[in-house]
Scaffold this motif. Structure first.
Motif, mmCIF file in Angstrom:
data_model
loop_
_atom_site.group_PDB
_atom_site.id
_atom_site.type_symbol
_atom_site.label_atom_id
_atom_site.label_comp_id
_atom_site.label_asym_id
_atom_site.label_seq_id
_atom_site.Cartn_x
_atom_site.Cartn_y
_atom_site.Cartn_z
ATOM 1 N N ASP A 7 0.781 -1.132 0.159
ATOM 2 C CA ASP A 7 -0.031 -0.134 0.075
ATOM 3 C C ASP A 7 0.812 1.356 0.171
ATOM 4 O O ASP A 7 0.840 2.148 0.826
ATOM 5 C CB ASP A 7 -0.819 -0.090 1.127
ATOM 6 C CG ASP A 7 -1.823 -1.092 1.244
ATOM 7 O OD1 ASP A 7 -1.887 -1.786 0.274
ATOM 8 O OD2 ASP A 7 -2.272 -1.345 2.268
ATOM 9 N N GLU A 10 -4.924 -0.328 -2.672
ATOM 10 C CA GLU A 10 -5.242 -1.571 -1.864
ATOM 11 C C GLU A 10 -5.864 -1.239 -0.396
ATOM 12 O O GLU A 10 -6.510 -1.963 0.105
ATOM 13 C CB GLU A 10 -3.879 -2.576 -1.841
ATOM 14 C CG GLU A 10 -3.642 -2.892 -3.165
ATOM 15 C CD GLU A 10 -4.708 -3.409 -3.971
ATOM 16 O OE1 GLU A 10 -5.237 -4.611 -3.737
ATOM 17 O OE2 GLU A 10 -5.106 -2.926 -5.082
ATOM 18 N N ASP A 11 -5.766 0.267 0.045
ATOM 19 C CA ASP A 11 -6.389 0.425 1.240
ATOM 20 C C ASP A 11 -7.433 0.982 1.156
ATOM 21 O O ASP A 11 -8.420 1.630 2.203
ATOM 22 C CB ASP A 11 -5.432 1.633 2.067
ATOM 23 C CG ASP A 11 -5.028 2.770 1.282
ATOM 24 O OD1 ASP A 11 -5.620 2.847 0.146
ATOM 25 O OD2 ASP A 11 -4.719 3.711 1.980
ATOM 26 N N GLU A 12 -8.011 0.954 -0.219
ATOM 27 C CA GLU A 12 -9.223 1.516 -0.758
ATOM 28 C C GLU A 12 -9.744 2.997 -0.292
ATOM 29 O O GLU A 12 -10.969 3.428 -0.277
ATOM 30 C CB GLU A 12 -10.424 0.527 0.017
ATOM 31 C CG GLU A 12 -10.300 -0.767 -0.343
ATOM 32 C CD GLU A 12 -11.297 -1.698 0.197
ATOM 33 O OE1 GLU A 12 -12.736 -1.402 0.027
ATOM 34 O OE2 GLU A 12 -11.170 -2.736 0.944
ATOM 35 N N THR A 13 -8.712 3.623 -0.790
ATOM 36 C CA THR A 13 -8.663 5.207 -0.296
ATOM 37 C C THR A 13 -8.100 5.607 -1.635
ATOM 38 O O THR A 13 -7.363 5.269 -2.300
ATOM 39 C CB THR A 13 -8.104 5.865 0.736
ATOM 40 O OG1 THR A 13 -6.668 5.693 0.770
ATOM 41 C CG2 THR A 13 -8.430 5.034 1.766
ATOM 42 N N GLN A 59 -6.132 8.271 -1.710
ATOM 43 C CA GLN A 59 -4.811 8.711 -1.192
ATOM 44 C C GLN A 59 -4.560 10.126 -1.383
ATOM 45 O O GLN A 59 -5.423 10.872 -1.063
ATOM 46 C CB GLN A 59 -3.600 7.600 -1.774
ATOM 47 C CG GLN A 59 -3.932 6.322 -0.944
ATOM 48 C CD GLN A 59 -3.137 5.243 -1.739
ATOM 49 O OE1 GLN A 59 -2.158 5.621 -2.725
ATOM 50 N NE2 GLN A 59 -3.080 4.086 -1.301
#
Length: 273
Positions: A43, A130-133, A135
């Motif tokens: 990530d 992959e952290d579903e944000t 960013q």
């Protein structure tokens, strides 16, 4: 003849007892070396980066594992001591713009054996989703939406979906010179930049990678890194090039655009190094 055979047999037995088995017996009790060591970024958002190590445990008599790391110009040093049967580790003490080599030791009271080495380069800036944000990415243009999407991905399970465009310069952008007081790119230096794009409009499209630059005198320039790259339908394509940061730059915005004003597309795997 019988005496000759007897002498040969005696010599053979002496060889076995004294020297023939020495290499094997000296390794008895040692754990088997770990194998298949790999390292990958986890990530890798703009403000933090971690390296995940994974390996195969081939022994059943280790007391534990030692993770060793070195930089490109340094010596191996221990950074972690792990329990038996461990097969992964996350290193959260790495620095950007660095190259690291890793190896794993399986050890017990008899000694240790060492895995293969694995080298990885930690970029200056990188993003995955992959952290579903989203960013550090931002929508560029009125009406533009950027959202995490799981339909397609170049890496992992998620990408950034860009939609709602109504002009060729609309899209998604990310600040690169500095953010939250952290300086990422240095004026006067040259960097390699790449990002993956994908579109499923049903036909081939053109996508451009551009750097918007604000200068000390508050003037604005638009520096093309990749000009209208052909992106086939339902195919991930890498947009990559080099960029020299002018010495008078005070703000940099990297953005993805397309001459098709209504084209929606996906972004994944930005890396600057």
């Amino acid at each position: 003849m019988f005496k000759k055979l007897l002498v040969l047999c005696l010599l053979f037995c002496i060889f076995i007892l004294i020297g023939g088995c020495t290499p094997k017996t000296s390794l008895e009790g040692l754990p088997e070396a770990p194998s298949n060591l790999i390292a990958e970024l986890v990530d890798p958002i703009l403000t933090e980066v971690r390296v995940k190590l994974v390996w195969k445990d081939n022994s059943n008599n280790e007391d534990g594992f030692i993770v060793e790391r070195k930089t490109s110009s340094g010596q191996y040093e221990s950074i972690a001591q792990l329990e038996p049967n461990t097969t992964s580790y996350i290193d959260d003490s790495v620095s950007r713009n660095s190259v690291y080599s890793y190896r794993i030791k399986a050890y017990n009271d008899k000694g240790n054996r060492i895995s293969n080495e694995f080298q990885i380069e930690v970029p200056i800036v990188s993003t995955s989703f992959e952290d579903e944000t989203i960013q550090s990415w931002q929508p560029r243009g009125s009406g533009v939406s950027i959202n995490i999407n799981s339909d397609v991905a170049k890496y992992g399970n998620y990408s950034l979906f860009v939609s709602g465009r109504s002009s060729n310069w609309h899209g998604a952008q990310i600040p690169l010179l500095s953010q939250d007081g952290v300086q990422y790119l240095q004026p006067g230096n040259t960097y390699s930049i790449k990002v993956w794009v994908y579109q499923n409009s049903g036909s081939e499209q053109k996508i451009t990678l551009t750097m918007q630059r604000t200068n000390n005198d508050r003037s604005t320039n638009y520096d093309t890194i990749v000009w209208q790259k052909n992106v086939p339908n339902e195919t991930w394509v890498e947009l990559s090039g080099s960029y020299n940061v002018p010495t008078d730059a005070i703000e940099l915005l990297l953005y993805v655009e397309s001459p098709d004003q209504s084209l929606s597309y996906y972004i994944d795997g930005l890396m600057v190094k």
